[in-house]
Design a protein around this motif. Structure first.
Motif, short mmCIF file in Angstrom:
data_model
loop_
_atom_site.label_atom_id
_atom_site.label_comp_id
_atom_site.label_asym_id
_atom_site.label_seq_id
_atom_site.Cartn_x
_atom_site.Cartn_y
_atom_site.Cartn_z
N SER A 82 -10.85 0.09 -7.72
CA SER A 82 -10.03 -0.43 -8.72
C SER A 82 -9.61 0.00 -9.74
CB SER A 82 -10.73 -1.69 -9.16
OG SER A 82 -10.24 -2.62 -10.15
N LEU A 83 -7.94 -0.30 -9.94
CA LEU A 83 -7.22 0.79 -10.55
C LEU A 83 -7.14 -0.35 -11.45
CD1 LEU A 83 -4.66 2.21 -7.91
CD2 LEU A 83 -6.31 3.35 -9.16
N ALA A 84 -7.37 0.06 -13.25
CA ALA A 84 -6.85 -0.58 -14.39
C ALA A 84 -5.74 0.55 -14.67
CB ALA A 84 -8.51 -0.08 -15.24
N GLY A 85 -5.44 -1.43 -15.91
CA GLY A 85 -4.06 -0.55 -16.74
C GLY A 85 -2.80 -0.46 -16.28
N VAL A 86 -3.07 -1.64 -14.36
CA VAL A 86 -1.81 -1.50 -14.26
C VAL A 86 -1.34 -2.86 -14.90
CG1 VAL A 86 -0.78 -2.28 -12.04
CG2 VAL A 86 -2.88 -1.29 -11.94
N ASP A 87 0.37 -2.11 -15.24
CA ASP A 87 1.52 -3.00 -15.91
C ASP A 87 2.90 -3.53 -14.89
OD1 ASP A 87 2.90 -4.22 -18.25
OD2 ASP A 87 4.35 -2.92 -17.10
N THR A 88 3.10 -3.03 -14.05
CA THR A 88 4.00 -3.04 -13.05
C THR A 88 3.51 -2.35 -11.88
OG1 THR A 88 5.52 -3.49 -14.39
CG2 THR A 88 6.71 -2.66 -12.61
N ILE A 89 4.01 -3.04 -10.46
CA ILE A 89 3.43 -2.52 -8.97
C ILE A 89 4.89 -2.69 -8.19
CG2 ILE A 89 2.47 -3.14 -7.32
CD1 ILE A 89 0.55 -4.71 -8.60
N HIS A 90 5.01 -1.80 -7.78
CA HIS A 90 6.66 -1.64 -7.06
C HIS A 90 6.75 -1.05 -5.54
CE1 HIS A 90 9.12 -0.76 -10.22
NE2 HIS A 90 8.56 0.27 -11.53
N ARG A 91 6.84 -2.44 -4.88
CA ARG A 91 6.62 -1.87 -2.98
C ARG A 91 8.17 -1.69 -2.43
NH1 ARG A 91 2.63 -5.45 -4.71
NH2 ARG A 91 0.37 -5.63 -4.35
N LEU A 92 8.04 -0.52 -1.70
CA LEU A 92 9.14 -0.55 -0.63
C LEU A 92 9.16 -0.17 0.71
CD1 LEU A 92 11.98 0.18 -0.72
CD2 LEU A 92 11.10 2.62 -1.63
N GLY A 93 9.45 -1.11 1.35
CA GLY A 93 9.96 -0.86 3.11
C GLY A 93 10.82 -0.33 3.57
N LEU A 94 10.74 0.85 4.77
CA LEU A 94 11.88 0.70 5.64
C LEU A 94 11.29 0.31 6.83
CD1 LEU A 94 12.90 4.27 4.36
CD2 LEU A 94 14.01 1.98 3.48
N GLU A 95 12.20 -0.46 7.74
CA GLU A 95 11.92 -0.79 8.99
C GLU A 95 12.80 -1.25 9.53
OE1 GLU A 95 11.17 -5.05 7.22
OE2 GLU A 95 13.21 -5.66 8.38
N GLY A 96 12.82 -0.58 10.99
CA GLY A 96 13.04 -0.63 12.22
C GLY A 96 12.82 -1.24 13.51
N LEU A 97 12.97 -1.70 14.26
CA LEU A 97 12.75 -1.94 15.83
C LEU A 97 14.38 -1.78 16.74
CD1 LEU A 97 10.77 -3.83 17.21
CD2 LEU A 97 12.13 -5.94 16.68
N TRP A 98 13.54 -1.71 17.73
CA TRP A 98 13.97 -1.05 19.23
C TRP A 98 13.74 -1.34 20.33
CZ3 TRP A 98 13.74 2.03 23.36
CH2 TRP A 98 14.22 2.37 24.39
N ILE A 99 14.46 -2.48 20.71
CA ILE A 99 14.41 -3.22 21.95
C ILE A 99 15.23 -3.47 23.27
CG2 ILE A 99 13.62 -5.85 23.00
CD1 ILE A 99 12.38 -6.45 20.27
N HIS A 100 14.73 -2.50 24.41
CA HIS A 100 15.77 -1.93 25.69
C HIS A 100 15.35 -2.88 26.19
CE1 HIS A 100 18.92 -0.77 27.40
NE2 HIS A 100 18.47 -0.23 28.33
#
Length: 383
Positions: free
Chosen positions: A240-258
Protein backbone atom coordinates in the motif's frame (compact mmCIF):
# COMPACT_ATOMS: atom_id res chain seq x y z
CA UNK A 1 -28.16 -7.78 -1.43
CA UNK A 2 -28.95 -11.50 -1.24
CA UNK A 3 -32.54 -10.82 -2.30
CA UNK A 4 -31.34 -8.91 -5.36
CA UNK A 5 -29.01 -11.76 -6.26
CA UNK A 6 -31.82 -14.30 -5.97
CA UNK A 7 -34.05 -12.14 -8.16
CA UNK A 8 -31.45 -12.07 -10.90
CA UNK A 9 -30.90 -15.83 -10.73
CA UNK A 10 -34.66 -16.48 -10.69
CA UNK A 11 -35.15 -14.28 -13.74
CA UNK A 12 -32.58 -16.28 -15.64
CA UNK A 13 -34.21 -19.57 -14.70
CA UNK A 14 -37.62 -18.28 -15.69
CA UNK A 15 -36.30 -17.12 -19.04
CA UNK A 16 -34.61 -20.46 -19.63
CA UNK A 17 -37.85 -22.26 -18.90
CA UNK A 18 -39.78 -20.01 -21.28
CA UNK A 19 -37.27 -20.37 -24.09
CA UNK A 20 -38.21 -22.78 -26.78
CA UNK A 21 -35.83 -24.21 -28.71
CA UNK A 22 -33.18 -23.82 -30.25
CA UNK A 23 -29.88 -24.85 -31.59
CA UNK A 24 -27.52 -25.47 -28.67
CA UNK A 25 -24.75 -23.84 -30.72
CA UNK A 26 -26.56 -20.49 -30.80
CA UNK A 27 -28.45 -19.88 -27.56
CA UNK A 28 -30.08 -16.50 -27.03
CA UNK A 29 -32.62 -15.59 -24.35
CA UNK A 30 -34.46 -12.56 -25.73
CA UNK A 31 -38.15 -11.82 -25.40
CA UNK A 32 -40.03 -9.07 -27.30
CA UNK A 33 -42.22 -6.82 -25.16
CA UNK A 34 -44.75 -5.33 -27.50
CA UNK A 35 -43.58 -3.99 -30.85
CA UNK A 36 -40.70 -1.80 -29.71
CA UNK A 37 -39.07 -3.25 -26.62
CA UNK A 38 -36.97 -6.31 -25.91
CA UNK A 39 -36.10 -8.05 -22.65
CA UNK A 40 -32.81 -9.97 -22.73
CA UNK A 41 -31.09 -12.27 -20.24
CA UNK A 42 -27.36 -12.97 -20.21
CA UNK A 43 -24.94 -15.22 -18.38
CA UNK A 44 -21.24 -16.05 -18.35
CA UNK A 45 -20.18 -19.01 -16.23
CA UNK A 46 -16.52 -20.07 -16.21
CA UNK A 47 -15.14 -23.06 -14.31
CA UNK A 48 -11.33 -23.16 -13.93
CA UNK A 49 -8.61 -25.56 -12.89
CA UNK A 50 -5.16 -24.18 -12.02
CA UNK A 51 -2.09 -26.33 -11.52
CA UNK A 52 1.43 -25.26 -10.62
CA UNK A 53 4.87 -26.70 -11.24
CA UNK A 54 8.57 -25.81 -11.07
CA UNK A 55 8.05 -23.45 -8.15
CA UNK A 56 11.74 -22.65 -7.91
CA UNK A 57 13.35 -20.74 -5.08
CA UNK A 58 11.75 -18.32 -2.68
CA UNK A 59 8.20 -19.66 -3.08
CA UNK A 60 5.96 -21.14 -0.42
CA UNK A 61 4.68 -24.29 -2.14
CA UNK A 62 1.48 -24.27 -0.07
CA UNK A 63 0.61 -20.88 -1.53
CA UNK A 64 0.52 -22.41 -5.00
CA UNK A 65 -1.68 -25.43 -4.28
CA UNK A 66 -3.58 -26.75 -7.29
CA UNK A 67 -7.18 -25.57 -7.23
CA UNK A 68 -10.46 -25.93 -9.11
CA UNK A 69 -13.67 -23.94 -8.97
CA UNK A 70 -15.79 -21.25 -10.56
CA UNK A 71 -13.88 -18.18 -11.68
CA UNK A 72 -17.05 -16.38 -12.75
CA UNK A 73 -20.81 -16.82 -12.39
CA UNK A 74 -22.15 -13.72 -14.09
CA UNK A 75 -25.85 -13.12 -14.73
CA UNK A 76 -27.65 -10.14 -16.19
CA UNK A 77 -30.91 -8.73 -17.47
CA UNK A 78 -31.56 -5.76 -19.77
CA UNK A 79 -34.51 -3.86 -21.20
CA UNK A 80 -33.92 -2.26 -24.59
CA UNK A 81 -35.59 -0.17 -27.24
CA UNK A 82 -33.41 -0.06 -30.34
CA UNK A 83 -31.77 3.32 -31.02
CA UNK A 84 -33.46 4.81 -27.95
CA UNK A 85 -32.23 3.31 -24.69
CA UNK A 86 -30.97 0.23 -22.88
CA UNK A 87 -31.00 -0.39 -19.14
CA UNK A 88 -28.96 -3.33 -17.87
CA UNK A 89 -28.05 -4.93 -14.56
CA UNK A 90 -25.24 -7.49 -14.18
CA UNK A 91 -23.94 -9.31 -11.12
CA UNK A 92 -21.14 -11.81 -10.54
CA UNK A 93 -22.56 -14.38 -8.13
CA UNK A 94 -19.13 -15.92 -7.56
CA UNK A 95 -17.45 -12.68 -6.45
CA UNK A 96 -20.75 -11.43 -4.96
CA UNK A 97 -20.30 -8.04 -6.62
CA UNK A 98 -22.24 -5.80 -8.99
CA UNK A 99 -20.86 -5.44 -12.49
CA UNK A 100 -22.34 -3.00 -15.04
CA UNK A 101 -25.51 -1.35 -13.75
CA UNK A 102 -26.25 1.41 -16.21
CA UNK A 103 -28.71 3.24 -18.43
CA UNK A 104 -27.60 4.02 -21.98
CA UNK A 105 -29.44 6.71 -23.97
CA UNK A 106 -28.99 6.81 -27.77
CA UNK A 107 -29.28 10.17 -29.50
CA UNK A 108 -30.26 8.62 -32.84
CA UNK A 109 -33.74 7.68 -31.69
CA UNK A 110 -34.21 10.39 -29.07
CA UNK A 111 -32.98 13.38 -31.13
CA UNK A 112 -33.39 12.09 -34.68
CA UNK A 113 -29.64 12.14 -35.43
CA UNK A 114 -26.58 10.37 -34.12
CA UNK A 115 -24.47 12.64 -31.94
CA UNK A 116 -23.37 9.85 -29.62
CA UNK A 117 -24.74 8.03 -26.61
CA UNK A 118 -24.90 8.91 -22.92
CA UNK A 119 -24.32 6.24 -20.28
CA UNK A 120 -25.21 6.74 -16.61
CA UNK A 121 -24.50 4.35 -13.75
CA UNK A 122 -21.69 1.93 -12.92
CA UNK A 123 -19.42 0.70 -15.72
CA UNK A 124 -15.77 0.09 -16.55
CA UNK A 125 -13.12 2.79 -16.60
CA UNK A 126 -11.48 2.93 -20.06
CA UNK A 127 -7.73 2.41 -19.51
CA UNK A 128 -6.70 -1.19 -20.27
CA UNK A 129 -7.94 -2.40 -23.68
CA UNK A 130 -7.80 -6.08 -22.71
CA UNK A 131 -9.56 -5.47 -19.38
CA UNK A 132 -12.29 -3.15 -20.65
CA UNK A 133 -13.62 -5.72 -23.13
CA UNK A 134 -16.25 -8.22 -22.02
CA UNK A 135 -14.95 -11.07 -19.83
CA UNK A 136 -16.71 -13.60 -22.05
CA UNK A 137 -14.42 -12.57 -24.92
CA UNK A 138 -11.15 -12.94 -22.98
CA UNK A 139 -8.55 -14.55 -25.28
CA UNK A 140 -6.56 -15.85 -22.27
CA UNK A 141 -7.72 -17.01 -18.85
CA UNK A 142 -6.52 -13.78 -17.23
CA UNK A 143 -5.53 -10.30 -18.33
CA UNK A 144 -1.85 -9.59 -18.93
CA UNK A 145 0.32 -8.39 -16.03
CA UNK A 146 0.25 -4.63 -16.78
CA UNK A 147 -3.51 -4.60 -17.36
CA UNK A 148 -4.06 -6.13 -13.93
CA UNK A 149 -1.89 -3.47 -12.30
CA UNK A 150 -3.17 -0.41 -14.17
CA UNK A 151 -6.88 -1.13 -14.75
CA UNK A 152 -9.07 0.81 -12.28
CA UNK A 153 -12.21 -1.36 -12.42
CA UNK A 154 -15.79 -0.12 -12.39
CA UNK A 155 -16.96 3.21 -10.98
CA UNK A 156 -20.20 5.21 -10.85
CA UNK A 157 -20.33 8.02 -13.38
CA UNK A 158 -21.44 9.35 -16.75
CA UNK A 159 -19.94 8.80 -20.20
CA UNK A 160 -20.49 10.31 -23.63
CA UNK A 161 -19.37 8.07 -26.52
CA UNK A 162 -19.44 8.45 -30.28
CA UNK A 163 -18.53 5.87 -32.91
CA UNK A 164 -17.92 6.31 -36.62
CA UNK A 165 -16.67 3.65 -39.05
CA UNK A 166 -13.11 5.02 -38.99
CA UNK A 167 -12.86 6.22 -35.37
CA UNK A 168 -14.37 6.23 -31.90
CA UNK A 169 -14.14 8.54 -28.90
CA UNK A 170 -15.47 8.75 -25.37
CA UNK A 171 -15.18 11.00 -22.31
CA UNK A 172 -16.26 9.92 -18.82
CA UNK A 173 -16.54 11.43 -15.34
CA UNK A 174 -16.70 9.15 -12.30
CA UNK A 175 -17.65 10.40 -8.85
CA UNK A 176 -18.83 8.54 -5.79
CA UNK A 177 -16.93 5.26 -5.87
CA UNK A 178 -18.70 2.01 -6.79
CA UNK A 179 -21.73 0.01 -5.71
CA UNK A 180 -19.61 -2.07 -3.31
CA UNK A 181 -18.69 1.02 -1.31
CA UNK A 182 -15.09 1.23 -2.55
CA UNK A 183 -12.99 3.37 -4.88
CA UNK A 184 -14.26 6.64 -3.42
CA UNK A 185 -12.98 9.70 -5.24
CA UNK A 186 -13.24 11.36 -8.64
CA UNK A 187 -11.88 10.31 -12.02
CA UNK A 188 -11.81 12.02 -15.41
CA UNK A 189 -11.14 9.59 -18.27
CA UNK A 190 -11.06 9.60 -22.07
CA UNK A 191 -10.41 7.17 -24.89
CA UNK A 192 -10.10 7.50 -28.64
CA UNK A 193 -9.13 5.14 -31.43
CA UNK A 194 -8.46 5.33 -35.16
CA UNK A 195 -9.56 2.31 -37.19
CA UNK A 196 -8.83 2.83 -40.87
CA UNK A 197 -9.67 -0.83 -41.52
CA UNK A 198 -12.96 -1.89 -39.96
CA UNK A 199 -14.51 -4.86 -41.73
CA UNK A 200 -15.13 -8.47 -40.82
CA UNK A 201 -11.76 -10.23 -40.78
CA UNK A 202 -9.91 -7.03 -41.71
CA UNK A 203 -9.29 -4.69 -38.76
CA UNK A 204 -6.65 -2.15 -37.80
CA UNK A 205 -7.28 -0.38 -34.49
CA UNK A 206 -4.86 2.11 -32.90
CA UNK A 207 -5.96 3.88 -29.75
CA UNK A 208 -5.01 5.84 -26.67
CA UNK A 209 -6.74 6.12 -23.30
CA UNK A 210 -5.98 8.04 -20.14
CA UNK A 211 -7.41 9.01 -16.79
CA UNK A 212 -6.73 11.29 -13.84
CA UNK A 213 -7.98 10.11 -10.45
CA UNK A 214 -8.10 11.78 -7.05
CA UNK A 215 -8.73 8.99 -4.52
CA UNK A 216 -10.36 9.82 -1.20
CA UNK A 217 -8.32 7.05 0.42
CA UNK A 218 -5.02 8.73 -0.58
CA UNK A 219 -3.67 5.21 -1.16
CA UNK A 220 -2.78 2.94 -4.07
CA UNK A 221 -1.52 -0.62 -4.40
CA UNK A 222 -0.03 -2.02 -7.62
CA UNK A 223 0.25 -5.79 -8.05
CA UNK A 224 -0.64 -8.66 -10.37
CA UNK A 225 -1.40 -12.36 -10.24
CA UNK A 226 0.79 -14.65 -12.40
CA UNK A 227 -1.91 -14.73 -15.13
CA UNK A 228 -3.99 -17.49 -13.50
CA UNK A 229 -6.93 -16.54 -11.32
CA UNK A 230 -7.41 -19.17 -8.60
CA UNK A 231 -4.53 -17.95 -6.46
CA UNK A 232 -4.05 -14.91 -4.26
CA UNK A 233 -0.26 -14.98 -4.70
CA UNK A 234 1.30 -11.93 -6.34
CA UNK A 235 4.93 -12.23 -7.34
CA UNK A 236 5.17 -8.43 -7.78
CA UNK A 237 3.51 -6.04 -5.33
CA UNK A 238 4.26 -2.49 -4.22
CA UNK A 239 2.28 -2.86 -1.02
CA UNK A 240 0.00 0.00 0.00
CA UNK A 241 1.35 3.39 -1.08
CA UNK A 242 0.28 6.18 1.29
CA UNK A 243 -0.06 9.90 0.71
CA UNK A 244 -1.37 9.55 -2.85
CA UNK A 245 -2.91 12.76 -4.13
CA UNK A 246 -3.38 12.02 -7.84
CA UNK A 247 -3.18 8.88 -9.98
CA UNK A 248 -2.43 9.18 -13.70
CA UNK A 249 -3.09 6.24 -16.00
CA UNK A 250 -2.15 6.04 -19.68
CA UNK A 251 -2.56 3.29 -22.24
CA UNK A 252 -1.64 2.85 -25.90
CA UNK A 253 -3.53 0.04 -27.62
CA UNK A 254 -3.33 -1.74 -30.94
CA UNK A 255 -5.20 -4.54 -32.71
CA UNK A 256 -4.66 -6.04 -36.17
CA UNK A 257 -6.89 -8.76 -37.60
CA UNK A 258 -6.29 -10.24 -41.04
CA UNK A 259 -8.30 -13.35 -41.75
CA UNK A 260 -7.31 -16.05 -39.24
CA UNK A 261 -4.30 -14.06 -37.98
CA UNK A 262 -4.27 -11.30 -35.39
CA UNK A 263 -1.91 -9.28 -33.21
CA UNK A 264 -2.90 -7.33 -30.12
CA UNK A 265 -0.80 -5.28 -27.73
CA UNK A 266 -0.73 -2.47 -25.18
CA UNK A 267 1.77 -0.23 -23.44
CA UNK A 268 0.51 0.91 -20.03
CA UNK A 269 1.70 3.24 -17.28
CA UNK A 270 0.33 4.31 -13.91
CA UNK A 271 1.89 7.13 -11.89
CA UNK A 272 1.01 8.13 -8.33
CA UNK A 273 1.76 11.69 -7.28
CA UNK A 274 2.21 11.79 -3.50
CA UNK A 275 2.18 14.66 -1.03
CA UNK A 276 3.95 15.29 2.31
CA UNK A 277 7.34 15.02 0.63
CA UNK A 278 6.84 11.37 -0.36
CA UNK A 279 8.41 10.12 -3.59
CA UNK A 280 6.14 9.80 -6.63
CA UNK A 281 5.83 6.17 -7.80
CA UNK A 282 5.31 4.80 -11.31
CA UNK A 283 4.60 1.34 -12.65
CA UNK A 284 4.75 0.45 -16.32
CA UNK A 285 4.60 -2.49 -18.67
CA UNK A 286 3.23 -3.93 -21.85
CA UNK A 287 2.16 -7.07 -23.65
CA UNK A 288 1.94 -8.43 -27.16
CA UNK A 289 0.20 -11.56 -28.34
CA UNK A 290 -0.44 -13.29 -31.61
CA UNK A 291 -3.39 -15.48 -32.53
CA UNK A 292 -3.98 -17.99 -35.33
CA UNK A 293 -7.42 -19.48 -35.88
CA UNK A 294 -6.46 -22.86 -37.29
CA UNK A 295 -9.94 -23.54 -38.66
CA UNK A 296 -9.83 -20.36 -40.77
CA UNK A 297 -12.29 -18.01 -39.06
CA UNK A 298 -11.42 -14.54 -37.74
CA UNK A 299 -11.64 -12.97 -34.31
CA UNK A 300 -14.62 -10.62 -34.09
CA UNK A 301 -14.46 -6.87 -33.45
CA UNK A 302 -16.90 -4.30 -32.04
CA UNK A 303 -14.45 -1.67 -30.75
CA UNK A 304 -12.79 -4.51 -28.82
CA UNK A 305 -11.86 -7.98 -30.03
CA UNK A 306 -14.57 -10.62 -29.53
CA UNK A 307 -14.80 -14.39 -29.64
CA UNK A 308 -14.34 -16.43 -32.78
CA UNK A 309 -17.68 -17.64 -34.18
CA UNK A 310 -17.27 -21.10 -35.77
CA UNK A 311 -18.26 -21.42 -39.41
CA UNK A 312 -19.50 -24.94 -38.72
CA UNK A 313 -19.48 -27.01 -35.53
CA UNK A 314 -16.31 -25.73 -33.86
CA UNK A 315 -13.21 -23.56 -34.26
CA UNK A 316 -9.67 -23.82 -32.87
CA UNK A 317 -7.45 -20.86 -31.97
CA UNK A 318 -3.78 -20.97 -30.90
CA UNK A 319 -2.14 -18.03 -29.09
CA UNK A 320 1.20 -16.86 -27.73
CA UNK A 321 1.59 -13.87 -25.37
CA UNK A 322 4.52 -12.04 -23.83
CA UNK A 323 3.81 -9.61 -20.98
CA UNK A 324 6.01 -7.53 -18.72
CA UNK A 325 5.46 -5.39 -15.61
CA UNK A 326 7.96 -3.19 -13.75
CA UNK A 327 6.99 -2.04 -10.24
CA UNK A 328 10.47 -0.97 -9.12
CA UNK A 329 10.77 2.79 -8.76
CA UNK A 330 13.28 4.42 -6.44
CA UNK A 331 12.77 3.26 -2.87
CA UNK A 332 9.63 1.32 -3.81
CA UNK A 333 10.72 -2.19 -4.79
CA UNK A 334 7.56 -3.88 -6.03
CA UNK A 335 9.51 -6.15 -8.35
CA UNK A 336 9.69 -6.94 -12.03
CA UNK A 337 7.98 -9.80 -13.83
CA UNK A 338 7.86 -11.16 -17.37
CA UNK A 339 5.55 -14.00 -18.50
CA UNK A 340 5.27 -16.14 -21.60
CA UNK A 341 1.85 -17.76 -22.06
CA UNK A 342 0.84 -20.45 -24.54
CA UNK A 343 -2.89 -20.65 -25.15
CA UNK A 344 -5.48 -22.68 -27.01
CA UNK A 345 -9.19 -21.91 -27.38
CA UNK A 346 -11.75 -24.37 -28.71
CA UNK A 347 -15.05 -22.71 -29.62
CA UNK A 348 -18.13 -24.95 -29.72
CA UNK A 349 -20.75 -22.78 -31.39
CA UNK A 350 -21.38 -19.28 -30.06
CA UNK A 351 -21.98 -20.25 -26.44
CA UNK A 352 -19.33 -22.75 -25.35
CA UNK A 353 -15.58 -22.22 -25.10
CA UNK A 354 -12.81 -24.43 -23.72
CA UNK A 355 -9.48 -22.76 -22.90
CA UNK A 356 -6.03 -24.01 -21.93
CA UNK A 357 -3.06 -21.82 -20.89
CA UNK A 358 0.49 -22.64 -19.85
CA UNK A 359 2.32 -19.75 -18.17
CA UNK A 360 6.09 -19.44 -17.75
CA UNK A 361 6.54 -16.70 -15.13
CA UNK A 362 9.80 -15.07 -14.12
CA UNK A 363 9.78 -12.45 -11.37
CA UNK A 364 12.55 -10.78 -9.38
CA UNK A 365 11.75 -8.85 -6.20
CA UNK A 366 14.16 -7.73 -3.49
CA UNK A 367 16.91 -9.69 -5.24
CA UNK A 368 14.99 -13.00 -5.11
CA UNK A 369 14.13 -14.82 -8.35
CA UNK A 370 10.80 -16.62 -8.51
CA UNK A 371 9.98 -18.50 -11.71
CA UNK A 372 6.94 -20.77 -11.30
CA UNK A 373 5.05 -22.41 -14.13
CA UNK A 374 1.25 -22.51 -14.11
CA UNK A 375 -1.28 -24.52 -16.09
CA UNK A 376 -4.88 -23.36 -16.45
CA UNK A 377 -8.02 -24.91 -17.91
CA UNK A 378 -11.41 -23.26 -18.34
CA UNK A 379 -14.84 -24.44 -19.43
CA UNK A 380 -17.05 -21.45 -20.26
CA UNK A 381 -20.74 -21.19 -21.10
CA UNK A 382 -22.20 -17.83 -22.05
CA UNK A 383 -25.14 -16.25 -23.83
Amino acid sequence: MRIQTLLLASSLLAAAGATHAADWRNISLKTPLGERHELAFSANWAWDHNGFGHLGQGIDAAAFDDDSGFRRREVGVSLRRKDHYEFGVQRDLEADTWMDVALKLDSKGLLGRDVGSLRLGQFKTPVGFDGVGSSRNAPFLESALPVQAVYAGRRIGAEWALQRPAWLASVAWFDGGDLEGGNEGTTLAARTAWRPRNASGDVLHLGVAGSIERPDSHALRLRARPEVGLTDVRLVDTGSLAGVDTIHRLGLEGLWIHGPWSLQGEVLEVRAERDAGLQDVAGRGGYLFGSWVVSGESRGYNGHATNVVPASTSALELLLRYSRLDLDDGAVRGGRQADWTLGANWYLGRNFKLQANYVFARARRDGVLRDPEAFGLRAQFHF
